[in-house]
Scaffold this motif. Structure first.
Motif, PDB file in Angstrom:
ATOM      1  N   LEU A 163      -9.167   0.765   7.030  1.00 42.04           N
ATOM      2  CA  LEU A 163      -7.760   0.360   7.115  1.00 42.04           C
ATOM      3  C   LEU A 163      -7.298  -0.268   5.800  1.00 42.04           C
ATOM      4  CD1 LEU A 163      -7.811  -1.264  10.659  1.00 42.04           C
ATOM      5  CD2 LEU A 163      -6.742   0.901  10.040  1.00 42.04           C
ATOM      6  N   LEU A 164      -8.136  -1.134   5.263  1.00 38.81           N
ATOM      7  CA  LEU A 164      -7.741  -1.797   4.009  1.00 38.81           C
ATOM      8  C   LEU A 164      -7.737  -0.799   2.842  1.00 38.81           C
ATOM      9  CD1 LEU A 164      -9.608  -5.213   4.380  1.00 38.81           C
ATOM     10  CD2 LEU A 164      -7.176  -4.741   4.666  1.00 38.81           C
ATOM     11  N   SER A 165      -8.590   0.175   2.917  1.00 36.22           N
ATOM     12  CA  SER A 165      -8.610   1.192   1.855  1.00 36.22           C
ATOM     13  C   SER A 165      -7.302   1.977   1.838  1.00 36.22           C
ATOM     14  CB  SER A 165      -9.781   2.154   2.063  1.00 36.22           C
ATOM     15  OG  SER A 165     -10.993   1.471   1.944  1.00 36.22           O
ATOM     16  N   ASP A 166      -6.716   2.181   3.019  1.00 33.69           N
ATOM     17  CA  ASP A 166      -5.423   2.877   3.058  1.00 33.69           C
ATOM     18  C   ASP A 166      -4.350   2.054   2.350  1.00 33.69           C
ATOM     19  OD1 ASP A 166      -5.896   4.281   6.386  1.00 33.69           O
ATOM     20  OD2 ASP A 166      -6.399   5.050   4.387  1.00 33.69           O
ATOM     21  N   LEU A 167      -4.432   0.723   2.509  1.00 33.47           N
ATOM     22  CA  LEU A 167      -3.448  -0.131   1.833  1.00 33.47           C
ATOM     23  C   LEU A 167      -3.600  -0.077   0.317  1.00 33.47           C
ATOM     24  CD1 LEU A 167      -3.363  -3.378   4.033  1.00 33.47           C
ATOM     25  CD2 LEU A 167      -1.737  -1.484   3.988  1.00 33.47           C
ATOM     26  N   GLU A 168      -4.786   0.284  -0.139  1.00 34.65           N
ATOM     27  CA  GLU A 168      -4.986   0.343  -1.583  1.00 34.65           C
ATOM     28  C   GLU A 168      -4.261   1.516  -2.229  1.00 34.65           C
ATOM     29  OE1 GLU A 168      -9.174   0.267  -2.160  1.00 34.65           O
ATOM     30  OE2 GLU A 168      -9.356  -1.858  -1.591  1.00 34.65           O
ATOM     31  N   HIS A 169      -3.750   2.435  -1.399  1.00 39.50           N
ATOM     32  CA  HIS A 169      -2.927   3.507  -1.940  1.00 39.50           C
ATOM     33  C   HIS A 169      -1.531   3.015  -2.304  1.00 39.50           C
ATOM     34  CE1 HIS A 169      -6.055   5.972  -0.057  1.00 39.50           C
ATOM     35  NE2 HIS A 169      -5.702   6.913  -0.914  1.00 39.50           N
ATOM     36  N   LEU A 170      -1.188   1.825  -1.857  1.00 44.61           N
ATOM     37  CA  LEU A 170       0.107   1.241  -2.176  1.00 44.61           C
ATOM     38  C   LEU A 170      -0.031   0.367  -3.419  1.00 44.61           C
ATOM     39  CD1 LEU A 170       0.932   0.012   1.447  1.00 44.61           C
ATOM     40  CD2 LEU A 170       1.568   2.189   0.399  1.00 44.61           C
ATOM     41  N   THR A 171       1.112  -0.015  -3.969  1.00 41.73           N
ATOM     42  CA  THR A 171       1.041  -0.987  -5.063  1.00 41.73           C
ATOM     43  C   THR A 171       0.674  -2.354  -4.474  1.00 41.73           C
ATOM     44  OG1 THR A 171       3.353  -1.673  -4.881  1.00 41.73           O
ATOM     45  CG2 THR A 171       2.884   0.245  -6.273  1.00 41.73           C
ATOM     46  N   GLU A 172       0.261  -3.251  -5.344  1.00 38.26           N
ATOM     47  CA  GLU A 172      -0.165  -4.576  -4.890  1.00 38.26           C
ATOM     48  C   GLU A 172       0.984  -5.302  -4.180  1.00 38.26           C
ATOM     49  OE1 GLU A 172      -2.385  -6.594  -7.950  1.00 38.26           O
ATOM     50  OE2 GLU A 172      -1.942  -8.521  -7.027  1.00 38.26           O
ATOM     51  N   ASP A 173       2.175  -5.214  -4.752  1.00 37.73           N
ATOM     52  CA  ASP A 173       3.334  -5.885  -4.152  1.00 37.73           C
ATOM     53  C   ASP A 173       3.672  -5.277  -2.792  1.00 37.73           C
ATOM     54  OD1 ASP A 173       5.126  -6.438  -7.300  1.00 37.73           O
ATOM     55  OD2 ASP A 173       3.470  -7.498  -6.339  1.00 37.73           O
ATOM     56  N   ALA A 175       1.676  -3.646  -0.728  1.00 37.56           N
ATOM     57  CA  ALA A 175       0.637  -3.979   0.248  1.00 37.56           C
ATOM     58  C   ALA A 175       0.799  -5.425   0.718  1.00 37.56           C
ATOM     59  CB  ALA A 175      -0.740  -3.771  -0.372  1.00 37.56           C
ATOM     60  N   GLU A 176       1.096  -6.324  -0.208  1.00 34.94           N
ATOM     61  CA  GLU A 176       1.237  -7.731   0.158  1.00 34.94           C
ATOM     62  C   GLU A 176       2.409  -7.924   1.129  1.00 34.94           C
ATOM     63  OE1 GLU A 176       2.559 -10.417  -2.949  1.00 34.94           O
ATOM     64  OE2 GLU A 176       1.325 -12.027  -2.126  1.00 34.94           O
ATOM     65  N   VAL A 177       3.531  -7.325   0.819  1.00 37.33           N
ATOM     66  CA  VAL A 177       4.702  -7.462   1.692  1.00 37.33           C
ATOM     67  C   VAL A 177       4.409  -6.860   3.066  1.00 37.33           C
ATOM     68  CG1 VAL A 177       7.045  -6.586   2.045  1.00 37.33           C
ATOM     69  CG2 VAL A 177       6.428  -7.617  -0.134  1.00 37.33           C
ATOM     70  N   LEU A 178       3.750  -5.706   3.075  1.00 40.28           N
ATOM     71  CA  LEU A 178       3.446  -5.055   4.350  1.00 40.28           C
ATOM     72  C   LEU A 178       2.514  -5.917   5.204  1.00 40.28           C
ATOM     73  CD1 LEU A 178       4.619  -2.378   5.222  1.00 40.28           C
ATOM     74  CD2 LEU A 178       2.449  -1.286   4.664  1.00 40.28           C
ATOM     75  N   VAL A 179       1.525  -6.510   4.573  1.00 41.03           N
ATOM     76  CA  VAL A 179       0.593  -7.369   5.321  1.00 41.03           C
ATOM     77  C   VAL A 179       1.329  -8.584   5.867  1.00 41.03           C
ATOM     78  CG1 VAL A 179      -1.371  -8.940   5.045  1.00 41.03           C
ATOM     79  CG2 VAL A 179      -1.507  -6.612   4.181  1.00 41.03           C
ATOM     80  N   LEU A 180       2.154  -9.198   5.029  1.00 43.15           N
ATOM     81  CA  LEU A 180       2.861 -10.396   5.490  1.00 43.15           C
ATOM     82  C   LEU A 180       3.836 -10.077   6.622  1.00 43.15           C
ATOM     83  CD1 LEU A 180       3.539 -12.151   2.062  1.00 43.15           C
ATOM     84  CD2 LEU A 180       2.039 -12.962   3.884  1.00 43.15           C
ATOM     85  N   ARG A 181       4.476  -8.909   6.533  1.00 41.84           N
ATOM     86  CA  ARG A 181       5.459  -8.550   7.559  1.00 41.84           C
ATOM     87  C   ARG A 181       4.805  -8.037   8.829  1.00 41.84           C
ATOM     88  NH1 ARG A 181       9.796  -8.942   9.188  1.00 41.84           N
ATOM     89  NH2 ARG A 181      10.939  -7.021   8.850  1.00 41.84           N
ATOM     90  N   MET A 182       3.885  -7.107   8.680  1.00 41.86           N
ATOM     91  CA  MET A 182       3.357  -6.388   9.839  1.00 41.86           C
ATOM     92  C   MET A 182       2.097  -7.022  10.417  1.00 41.86           C
ATOM     93  SD  MET A 182       5.664  -4.188   9.652  1.00 41.86           S
ATOM     94  CE  MET A 182       5.178  -3.132  10.986  1.00 41.86           C
ATOM     95  N   VAL A 183       1.365  -7.762   9.610  1.00 44.06           N
ATOM     96  CA  VAL A 183       0.115  -8.336  10.091  1.00 44.06           C
ATOM     97  C   VAL A 183       0.286  -9.828  10.381  1.00 44.06           C
ATOM     98  CG1 VAL A 183      -2.281  -8.816   9.488  1.00 44.06           C
ATOM     99  CG2 VAL A 183      -1.273  -6.616   8.890  1.00 44.06           C
TER     100      VAL A 183
END
Lengths: 231, 195
Positions: A163-173, A175-183
């Motif tokens: 799951l985290l490897s999929d987030l690495e396909h995104l830019t750092e910013d 991925a961070e926003v997505l984690v803060l919003r969705m997780v």
């Protein structure tokens, strides 16, 4: 036992569609200690808690910790720091030292805590880059030594790794926003406060992140067929 | 912007699974330890903050007590160097406080007190200029008049005033010379008053 999220609509009266937390996951590979991401306490109760916490009352800190620790820990673990619980402890020590500086409601407090967590996360990432530590999953290693359900823990770790490897396909910013919003379940305003961005910037990053992630998942689904996340 | 709707089950399951696996509470032992540490840290921060506040209040009270009327009298009874320090500090305050200097003959205190308690000599030179005030501090116009300055239109006095003005405006590090000290002593004033 899975306890899902409460309704998290930002607009009153908005119809709820499927959101994270509505359906329990596969319990066979579900990790222990799963808790609900509680909604913040109401304002009068929150002010009482804040006053008690400033005086150093244990029950107030117990409430604050159990409310925010899972969300903050999730955010820290998304960065694969390796010793996230130590960093979590440091975050709450910083919060305790500086709680006299804070004034506001519960949502503002959560954003403020994540601001501190973000700073700690960045420091930890830089420290690890400087020390060039290997990305060894210490949790997995400790589980093996403790003799718990090794197979389930390792399997869960591998799934999380995917799951985290999929987030690495995104830019750092993104991925961070997505984690803060969705997780971690922060609102766009709280994410903006925590990361020092505008709400518009947060929404834009979220939109781009979701578009990229959807493309990735759709492509993988077309190529592989069955859902890779089911054990 | 509200949280996005997950129309695609794959996307929904992705975030559901991610949240499930990431947002795990620490075990109970870790929780108890970290809660106790946080609470203790908050208590320490609260006490040190209150301690700082009380120290500030205490210092302010001490300063106010020195500035009070009785404080002035007490300051006049201090040993010379200490009285000098207090007087210098009092001059920096926005509110004028008449803390006398230990060797200032034009003190507000009774002569007997100033002479015996501050260590000043018994012989206090009387001001030569009858125009000086009883407090001994000479206002600028009176100073000029004392040396026959601008108002008196004395060339020597004007020259002296110009020399002094030029000295202090051009060279702030100028040290008082012997002639200057003699001049000041003749007029019953000290260097500090002149500055």
């Amino acid at each position: 036992m899975w306890v899902g999220l409460g309704p998290r609509s930002e607009s009153p009266g908005q119809t709820e569609s499927r959101h994270v937390g509505d359906t329990p996951p596969d319990t066979a590979s579900a990790p222990p200690n799963q808790v609900s991401l509680q909604t913040p306490p109401g304002n009068p109760e929150w002010q009482r808690v804040l006053r008690s916490a400033r005086r150093g009352h244990d029950d107030a800190w117990d409430l604050i910790y159990r409310w925010l620790a899972p969300q903050v820990l999730g955010y820290l673990r998304s960065a694969r720091l390796g010793d996230e619980e130590d960093v979590l402890g440091d975050v709450f020590l910083d919060v305790a030292r500086r709680i006299g500086e804070f004034a506001g409601d519960a949502a503002g407090f959560r954003a403020w805590v994540f601001t501190i967590a973000r700073a700690r996360r960045v420091d930890e990432i830089r420290r690890r880059v400087r020390r060039r530590e290997d990305r060894f999953d210490t949790q997995e290693h400790e589980v093996l030594l403790a003799g718990t359900d090794v197979e389930a823990e390792v399997l869960g770790g591998l799934i999380l790794d995917d799951l985290l490897s999929d987030l690495e396909h995104l830019t750092e910013d993104q991925a961070e926003v997505l984690v803060l919003r969705m997780v971690s379940d922060l609102t766009a305003r709280e994410v903006a406060e925590a990361t020092g961005r505008t709400v518009g910037s947060v929404e834009q990053l979220q939109h781009r992140a979701l578009v990229a992630l959807r493309d990735l998942l759709r492509t993988r689904k077309e190529l592989s067929g069955p859902n890779d996340y089911q054990a | 912007m509200s949280r996005p709707e997950h129309e695609d089950p794959t996307e929904f399951e992705f975030f559901s699974d991610l949240q499930t696996r990431l947002c795990v509470a620490p075990n109970e032992n870790v929780t108890r330890v970290q809660v106790a540490r946080a609470a203790a840290t908050a208590r320490t921060a609260s006490v040190s903050g209150r301690g700082h506040m009380w120290r500030t209040v205490l210092v302010a009270l001490c300063v106010c007590s020195v500035l009070s009327t009785s404080g002035v009298a007490i300051a006049g009874r201090l040993p010379g160097p200490l009285q000098l320090m207090v007087a210098d500090a009092a001059r920096l305050l926005p509110v004028p406080v008449p803390i006398p200097y230990p060797d200032d003959p034009s003190s507000d205190l009774p002569i007997s007190v100033a002479a015996s308690d501050t260590g000043a000599t018994d012989e206090i030179p009387a001001p030569t200029n009858p125009e000086t005030t009883t407090a001994g501090t000479v206002d600028l116009p009176e100073e000029e008049m004392a040396i026959g300055g601008r108002d008196g239109r004395s060339p020597e006095g004007n020259a002296e005033l110009e020399r002094r003005d030029h000295r202090y405006s051009v060279d702030p590090s100028y040290e008082t010379t012997r002639d200057d000290r003699d001049f000041l002593e003749e007029n019953g004033r000290s260097e500090r008053d002149d500055r």
